[in-house]
Write an enzyme that holds these catalytic residues in place. Structure first.
Site, PDB file in Angstrom:
ATOM      1  N   GLY A  41       0.858  -1.201   0.000  1.00 40.86           N
ATOM      2  CA  GLY A  41       0.000   0.000   0.000  1.00 40.86           C
ATOM      3  C   GLY A  41       0.883   1.235   0.000  1.00 40.86           C
ATOM      4  O   GLY A  41       2.015   1.203  -0.483  1.00 40.86           O
ATOM      5  N   ILE A  62       2.421   2.801   2.523  1.00 45.43           N
ATOM      6  CA  ILE A  62       3.661   2.695   3.311  1.00 45.43           C
ATOM      7  C   ILE A  62       4.590   1.655   2.690  1.00 45.43           C
ATOM      8  O   ILE A  62       5.798   1.875   2.565  1.00 45.43           O
ATOM      9  CB  ILE A  62       3.335   2.369   4.792  1.00 45.43           C
ATOM     10  CG1 ILE A  62       2.461   3.482   5.385  1.00 45.43           C
ATOM     11  CG2 ILE A  62       4.618   2.226   5.614  1.00 45.43           C
ATOM     12  CD1 ILE A  62       1.855   3.165   6.753  1.00 45.43           C
ATOM     13  N   ARG A 102       0.267  -4.134  12.646  1.00 47.85           N
ATOM     14  CA  ARG A 102      -0.494  -4.361  13.877  1.00 47.85           C
ATOM     15  C   ARG A 102      -0.025  -5.678  14.482  1.00 47.85           C
ATOM     16  O   ARG A 102       0.191  -6.661  13.753  1.00 47.85           O
ATOM     17  CB  ARG A 102      -1.999  -4.434  13.589  1.00 47.85           C
ATOM     18  CG  ARG A 102      -2.662  -3.078  13.324  1.00 47.85           C
ATOM     19  CD  ARG A 102      -2.717  -2.203  14.576  1.00 47.85           C
ATOM     20  NE  ARG A 102      -3.414  -0.948  14.351  1.00 47.85           N
ATOM     21  CZ  ARG A 102      -2.835   0.190  13.974  1.00 47.85           C
ATOM     22  NH1 ARG A 102      -1.543   0.247  13.758  1.00 47.85           N
ATOM     23  NH2 ARG A 102      -3.561   1.281  13.819  1.00 47.85           N
ATOM     24  N   GLU A 145      -0.831  -4.939  23.171  1.00 50.26           N
ATOM     25  CA  GLU A 145      -0.155  -3.702  23.608  1.00 50.26           C
ATOM     26  C   GLU A 145      -0.852  -3.102  24.812  1.00 50.26           C
ATOM     27  O   GLU A 145      -2.076  -3.073  24.826  1.00 50.26           O
ATOM     28  CB  GLU A 145      -0.166  -2.683  22.468  1.00 50.26           C
ATOM     29  CG  GLU A 145       0.772  -3.044  21.364  1.00 50.26           C
ATOM     30  CD  GLU A 145       0.707  -2.060  20.198  1.00 50.26           C
ATOM     31  OE1 GLU A 145       0.259  -0.910  20.388  1.00 50.26           O
ATOM     32  OE2 GLU A 145       1.114  -2.451  19.110  1.00 50.26           O
ATOM     33  N   HIS A 191       5.451   1.127  19.553  1.00 49.49           N
ATOM     34  CA  HIS A 191       4.482   1.601  18.547  1.00 49.49           C
ATOM     35  C   HIS A 191       4.739   3.073  18.183  1.00 49.49           C
ATOM     36  O   HIS A 191       3.879   3.933  18.397  1.00 49.49           O
ATOM     37  CB  HIS A 191       3.048   1.403  19.067  1.00 49.49           C
ATOM     38  CG  HIS A 191       2.024   1.339  17.970  1.00 49.49           C
ATOM     39  ND1 HIS A 191       0.894   0.583  18.038  1.00 49.49           N
ATOM     40  CD2 HIS A 191       1.968   1.958  16.751  1.00 49.49           C
ATOM     41  CE1 HIS A 191       0.175   0.737  16.941  1.00 49.49           C
ATOM     42  NE2 HIS A 191       0.819   1.577  16.143  1.00 49.49           N
TER      43      HIS A 191
HETATM   44  C1  GLV Z   1      -0.570   3.839  13.668  1.00 49.06           C
HETATM   45  O1  GLV Z   1      -0.286   2.734  14.018  1.00 49.06           O
HETATM   46  C2  GLV Z   1      -1.579   4.127  12.710  1.00 49.06           C
HETATM   47  O2  GLV Z   1      -2.370   3.240  12.330  1.00 49.06           O
HETATM   48  O3  GLV Z   1      -1.661   5.283  12.303  1.00 49.06           O
END
Ligand code: GLV
Length: 350
Positions: A180, A182, A262, A291, A309
């Site tokens: 995607g 990122i 995640r 978490e 995170h």
């Molecule tokens: C962070 O983990 C987000 O989903 O922006």
């Protein structure tokens, strides 16, 4: 629907008029569930009456349900669980605006059923998160954190030819699960390391493949051939434990697993076993299954780098995310369609 009005008291009175009190529309009430950068609070406060949790501590469910009463909008963080109970507790609620690109903390189908818009913050965190992905890859491959611990413990006595040997990045194979926004930014950075890029996801994207010189492969091929397996997909029921015992067994002994998406996408217990058994060389994790709890076995291992995170955590980006969420919320509660609507079907429900 009639708009309720409040009365302003600072109106000049002229000789010819009976005092006319200018009316201003009452601002929509919004809950901000957790401390945000001031710029974002200001954006909400300009057009809404904002109740802001000034403590950087999440509300309990009971507190959340209480505070949400009478609000038409909510700006929340990924630490807030917005489930069907929360969504059905307030029939006036119009929008849940998440300060994150991921929104697995929100029951989106329930929101749609209740006519609640859900928004997220795509785009603004892409580059920052890709930078951090590389921080995690390089730190893990080159044992940066282990080396730091060694130096601080004053254990370093002499330069060692064979000490703290890591693994190269240059020319290696990078396997991206989820190409995607990122994933694409991570692949762009990989060009500088002259890496072979594999990717897997539900649908092939030939235009991207050409632009990035990436090769579409199935999951098994990616796991078998990659030196660095990077998880960059959304969490959904289909991707929960996408990496488990079977998948870890397919990876090379010299390979690293990097998760910046995640936590529940990786079976943490299986990962600990694989790391202990040296089935894979190491892991870099920014996210965890429960978490902020971390599987205790991970804490005892040297060949993992653990981060709290923070992949999108630069001052600039977190501020942009909060402002974007504020804008999404304000748009929704003032009768406009928010720019980053996750559940457009809700517009048909309303
Ligand atoms: C962070 O983990 C987000 O989903 O922006």
């Amino acid at each position: 629907m009639a708009i309720p009005y409040v009365v302003s008291s600072r109106i000049p009175v002229t000789a010819f008029s009976v005092p006319v009190e200018k009316a201003t529309p009452m601002k929509p009430k919004v809950l901000v569930t957790r401390m945000l950068p001031q710029a974002a609070v200001d954006l909400v406060s300009k057009q809404c009456h904002a109740e802001v949790n000034r403590r950087d501590v999440r509300y309990t469910k009971k507190q959340l349900l209480q505070r949400l009463k009478g609000k038409v909008g909510m700006v929340c963080l990924l630490t807030d669980t917005i489930d069907a109970d929360v969504l059905s507790s307030n029939p006036d609620l119009k929008v849940v605006s998440n300060v994150a690109v991921g929104y697995d903390n929100i029951d989106v189908p329930a929101a749609t059923r209740h006519g609640v818009m859900v928004t997220n913050t795509p785009g603004v965190l892409t580059e920052t998160t890709a930078d951090f992905t590389w921080a995690l890859i390089t730190a893990t491959a080159r044992r940066v954190v282990e080396g730091d611990r060694f130096v601080r413990a004053k254990k370093w006595k002499e330069w060692m030819l064979m000490g703290f040997l890591g693994r190269d990045l240059y020319g290696k194979t990078l396997g991206i699960c989820g190409l995607g926004r990122i994933g694409t930014a991570v692949a762009q950075r990989a060009q500088g390391f002259h890496m072979r890029i594999l990717y897997t996801q539900r649908n092939r994207d030939e235009a991207k493949e050409q632009a990035l010189k990436a090769m579409y492969v199935d999951k098994t091929t990616l796991l078998r051939e990659s030196d660095y397996v990077v998880i960059l997909m959304l969490l959904s029921p289909e991707t929960r434990h996408y990496i488990g015992r079977k998948e870890l067994q397919m990876m090379k002994e010299s390979a690293f697993l990097i998760n910046v998406a995640r936590g529940p996408i990786v079976d943490e217990k299986a990962l600990v076993q694989a790391l202990k058994a040296k089935q894979i060389a190491g892991a870099g994790l920014d996210v965890f299954e429960r978490e902020p709890k971390v599987e205790p076995g991970l804490l005892r291992l040297q060949n993992v780098v653990l981060a709290p995170h923070i992949a999108s955590g630069s001052l600039e980006t977190r501020t942009k995310m909060a402002c974007m969420a504020a804008e999404n919320c304000v748009a929704a509660v003032t009768g406009r369609q928010p720019p980053n609507l996750v559940n457009p079907k809700v517009l048909e429900v309303k």
